[in-house]
Design an enzyme around this catalytic site. Sequence first.
Site, PDB file in Angstrom:
ATOM      1  N   MET A  58      12.301  70.720  35.818  1.00  0.00           N
ATOM      2  CA  MET A  58      11.360  70.235  36.834  1.00  0.00           C
ATOM      3  C   MET A  58       9.928  70.727  36.603  1.00  0.00           C
ATOM      4  SD  MET A  58      11.660  72.584  40.272  1.00  0.00           S
ATOM      5  CE  MET A  58      10.073  71.975  40.793  1.00  0.00           C
ATOM      6  N   TYR A  59       9.739  71.799  35.830  1.00  0.00           N
ATOM      7  CA  TYR A  59       8.401  72.337  35.625  1.00  0.00           C
ATOM      8  C   TYR A  59       7.562  71.327  34.858  1.00  0.00           C
ATOM      9  CZ  TYR A  59      10.475  76.915  36.784  1.00  0.00           C
ATOM     10  OH  TYR A  59      11.135  77.951  37.393  1.00  0.00           O
ATOM     11  N   SER A  60       6.493  70.898  35.469  1.00  0.00           N
ATOM     12  CA  SER A  60       5.620  69.861  34.896  1.00  0.00           C
ATOM     13  C   SER A  60       6.423  68.615  34.516  1.00  0.00           C
ATOM     14  CB  SER A  60       4.854  70.385  33.669  1.00  0.00           C
ATOM     15  OG  SER A  60       3.925  71.378  34.041  1.00  0.00           O
ATOM     16  N   ARG A  61       7.522  68.400  35.239  1.00  0.00           N
ATOM     17  CA  ARG A  61       8.407  67.244  35.001  1.00  0.00           C
ATOM     18  C   ARG A  61       8.802  67.119  33.523  1.00  0.00           C
ATOM     19  NH1 ARG A  61       9.330  63.721  39.148  1.00  0.00           N
ATOM     20  NH2 ARG A  61       8.124  64.053  41.045  1.00  0.00           N
TER      21      ARG A  61
END
Length: 325
Positions: A58-61
């Site tokens: 999910m980090y920076s998608r």
Amino acid sequence: MDYVRLGSTGLKVSRICLGTMTYGTSEWRPWVLDEAKSRPFLKRAIEHGINFFDTADMYSRGVSEEVVGRALNDFASREQVVIATKAYFPTQEGANERGLSRKHLMDAIDRSLRRLGTDYVDLYQIHRFDPETPIKETLEALHDIVKSGKVRYIGASSMYSWQFAKMLYVADRHGWTRFASMQNHYNLVYREEEREMLPLCREEGIGVIPWSPLARGFLAGNRRKGDFGDTARAKTDEFGQQLYYTDADFAVANRVVELAGRRGVKPTQIALAWLLSRPGVTAPIVGASKLSHLDEAVEAASLILSPEDVSFVEEPYQPHVVLGH
């Protein structure tokens, strides 16, 4: 750099884990560093002897995984590093793009491997507990992912201790892969994990790798109640603003600043040294947006607090409602 076993496993990790939510693209969060600015941090971490790197899909998608994967491939051999990532939160639109269903986990691990540019992940973690998916479905899927060779160990993140205990029981009952780690919310201004989760992890041989060990920068001692502080993250981090900023939190932070002044170190180093001294804690997951932050975190790993120091910073603490699940 010292290395310790992750829980009761044979896996050796550095006592500082570099968290990489800060690295990816500023299109996701304004305080995130883009790839060119991120790479020096991963290089410096390797130079310091850090071998443990934590990211999430999910980090920076997904861009964080891409940045981390390319940097580690350039700065280290795959066998030298322990790469941890997580799945649960959505990275794109779709009814099955979140949670811990078999479908989502099977899709998520393949996408993470492509972004990281590796054949396997050392530690694959469920980012939260999923009340909508049967525990048996989640655990069997994780076991199958391990047996496929795509993952070496599995871990969990913030949840209630009864939920984690139930997952451990179900895994043991079926002979499935057991969780090796718990990534939970734990720091000097949030110590509710000491009630049940930390004793459970010690009893079950689970490594503890706390997130937000500096309370998202709050324990640096430079935050204000009125406008939250001067940094872009302090002003725009709505999640952090919901977690901290009570009067008792400021009282603890002030004690940390005072002790740091007496010891001639940074407040963040006091906060990390305290966390590293807690029974059962393997490696705090430290974020860094300045290279000096990373250098100071490594130095904190050798800082010893006296019993009097520990009592001084702990004394103002007031119980919180459960936060971060």
